[in-house]
Design an enzyme around this catalytic site. Structure first.
Site, PDB file in Angstrom:
ATOM      1  N   GLY B  90      -4.370  -4.473  -2.127  1.00 44.30           N
ATOM      2  CA  GLY B  90      -4.529  -3.757  -3.511  1.00 44.30           C
ATOM      3  C   GLY B  90      -4.594  -4.441  -4.420  1.00 44.30           C
ATOM      4  N   LEU B  91      -4.795  -3.880  -5.627  1.00 43.39           N
ATOM      5  CA  LEU B  91      -4.721  -4.470  -7.098  1.00 43.39           C
ATOM      6  C   LEU B  91      -3.123  -4.728  -7.191  1.00 43.39           C
ATOM      7  CD1 LEU B  91      -7.356  -2.586  -8.962  1.00 43.39           C
ATOM      8  CD2 LEU B  91      -7.442  -5.087  -8.433  1.00 43.39           C
ATOM      9  N   PRO B  92      -2.844  -5.647  -8.163  1.00 45.46           N
ATOM     10  CA  PRO B  92      -1.325  -5.369  -8.536  1.00 45.46           C
ATOM     11  C   PRO B  92      -1.137  -4.126  -9.393  1.00 45.46           C
ATOM     12  CG  PRO B  92      -2.637  -7.407  -9.426  1.00 45.46           C
ATOM     13  CD  PRO B  92      -3.635  -6.467  -8.818  1.00 45.46           C
ATOM     14  N   SER B  94      -0.873  -1.406  -7.693  1.00 44.37           N
ATOM     15  CA  SER B  94      -1.555  -0.254  -7.153  1.00 44.37           C
ATOM     16  C   SER B  94      -0.606   0.496  -6.375  1.00 44.37           C
ATOM     17  CB  SER B  94      -2.634  -0.833  -6.114  1.00 44.37           C
ATOM     18  OG  SER B  94      -2.294  -1.648  -5.271  1.00 44.37           O
ATOM     19  N   GLY B  95       0.531  -0.011  -6.042  1.00 42.85           N
ATOM     20  CA  GLY B  95       1.796   0.682  -5.422  1.00 42.85           C
ATOM     21  C   GLY B  95       1.985   0.262  -3.971  1.00 42.85           C
ATOM     22  N   LYS B  96       1.580  -0.955  -3.809  1.00 41.28           N
ATOM     23  CA  LYS B  96       1.783  -1.398  -2.169  1.00 41.28           C
ATOM     24  C   LYS B  96       3.313  -1.718  -2.059  1.00 41.28           C
ATOM     25  CE  LYS B  96      -0.364  -5.410  -3.405  1.00 41.28           C
ATOM     26  NZ  LYS B  96      -0.429  -4.761  -4.797  1.00 41.28           N
ATOM     27  N   THR B  97       4.232  -2.124  -2.607  1.00 38.14           N
ATOM     28  CA  THR B  97       5.382  -2.431  -2.519  1.00 38.14           C
ATOM     29  C   THR B  97       6.291  -1.009  -2.141  1.00 38.14           C
ATOM     30  OG1 THR B  97       5.340  -4.473  -3.930  1.00 38.14           O
ATOM     31  CG2 THR B  97       7.527  -3.500  -3.357  1.00 38.14           C
ATOM     32  N   SER B 163      -3.929  -9.951  -1.629  1.00 36.23           N
ATOM     33  CA  SER B 163      -4.431 -10.450  -0.921  1.00 36.23           C
ATOM     34  C   SER B 163      -6.027 -10.074  -0.949  1.00 36.23           C
ATOM     35  CB  SER B 163      -4.337  -9.895   0.748  1.00 36.23           C
ATOM     36  OG  SER B 163      -4.018  -8.682   0.850  1.00 36.23           O
TER      37      SER B 163
END
Lengths: 256, 256
Positions: B90-92, B94-97, B163
């Site tokens: 996902g975008l920087p 976006s909440g991935k971490t 990614s």
């Protein structure tokens, strides 16, 4: 992604507590029914047999518990394995790959979780970005990172890479817990003799640049845990030598 | 090398066969002595008590064996875990971490062997070599290689990386067995609002080049296993959604 000798799919199994509880109860019922039956067969007194069964159920539960606790204290027959990283370094054609493969098989036979990493196989999917000192250093560091993550997850590794620079080898040493540097030693002359693919020849002609041992330096390990001289030892003997060291150091077989 | 949330040292233990054998014998002796004692206490006949003990030893061994075999067929309470690779893209901002960290904790609590891999923490030791499309592709492929090796060794992973390119994500999918692509969805506008470090601002000013969502493309996943819309779900809810999927698909809890 078929890296390593035999990549296997491992399924983890967890036995839930409820399974253990139900299984324990089912065993206790079966075992006590056996005792009651035996007592009845021997004495023909069903009343006393049942009474004895009642006492047995309680008694055996306690005894089983203390038996478990006692065995928990007994070290006999337990093997503690600390995951480790075996790092084979040496000139091209010094014998790293063959020794690494032999060692890998010995460890697998012992039931140790181990990953094989060899420069040739890794290269396909883990591309080196160049042949400058910096690029090679970085490549080795990446592999080192991989072995470190594996080690943290209880998986040992057997890595074989020319890894000519002391700095990058020391980087891996610093970032792993149980690092075993193995210097696979052979003179350039011997390596040239073994080189059926003619890599050394091409390097000597200048067709391969930065070729370790010819046009690039190999910094000999000064504090390797193990040195195997492949001019004196066969690959099998070399693998056995490393295996013995690992067994002594990281496979803590406990005796009474 | 402290990558992932809690890197633990795992020692493997192997119980040798001889330990199991000796322990089984010691239990059988203890258990039968108990029976013999009970029979003696109830009947005051040591001769018959000993005879019964002799029969019991043999009988219980057979019964125990069949009890084991029967339970081997019973699936109740067994959980089979197939290692998997969760890939948060996902975008920087976006909440991935955050979602990745929450998910990681849920999985750890369940007793699953899992490695956390996040772009920020990985970068320190696993350097990207550039920000061109090629370099970024290669970086993702290297991480993919790592998750694949972990998967082969029974270790799952939770990876969170921007990614942005479909090709490299598909490369990881192709080279892992149980790949779960999670599209962490949020509009560029939302991400900008969340961005307290001002990365987007700097990218919009041209101070950061090839910044995904601003000056570089983000190729939206078209076949993601899971989409979590972080404009609608909290990070906890998103992690729970992924966790439920994993539980259903890779944690095969067997019932009777």
């Amino acid at each position: 992604m078929e890296i390593g000798l035999e990549a296997k799919d491992i399924d983890m199994f967890i036995e839930t507590k409820i399974r253990s509880i139900v299984k324990s109860i089912s065993w206790r019922i079966l075992a006590t029914l056996t005792t009651v039956s035996l007592v009845f067969i021997f004495f023909h007194r069903i009343d006393i047999a049942l009474e004895l069964g009642g006492v047995e159920i309680v008694a055996k539960m306690f005894i089983y518990y203390f038996h478990e606790r006692a065995w928990d204290k007994i070290k006999f027959g337990k093997v503690a394995i600390s995951p480790f990283v075996v790092w084979l370094t040496g000139l091209p054609k010094s014998g790293k790959t063959t020794i690494g493969n032999n060692l890998f098989r010995l460890l697998q036979k012992e039931g140790i979780k181990v990953q094989r990493l060899d420069s040739k196989e890794v290269r396909a999917l883990f591309p080196e970005t160049g042949f400058t000192r910096e690029a090679r250093d970085e490549h080795i560091k990446r592999i080192g990172y991989l072995t470190s993550i594996l080690e943290q997850n209880g998986v040992s590794s057997v890595a074989s890479f020319v890894s000519p620079y002391k700095e990058s080898r020391d980087f891996v040493r610093k970032n792993t817990k149980n690092f075993v540097e193995v210097y696979v030693k052979a003179s350039v002359e011997t390596c040239i003799k073994r080189d059926k693919e003619g890599m050394y020849e091409r390097a000597l002609k200048g067709e391969i640049i930065n070729f370790t041992g010819v046009s690039d330096v190999y910094e000999e390990p000064t504090e390797a845990e193990i040195v195997v001289d492949t001019e004196k030892l066969t690959p099998d003997e070399a693998a056995q030598k490393i295996y013995k060291y690992l067994k002594k150091k990281f496979l803590n077989v406990r005796r009474l």
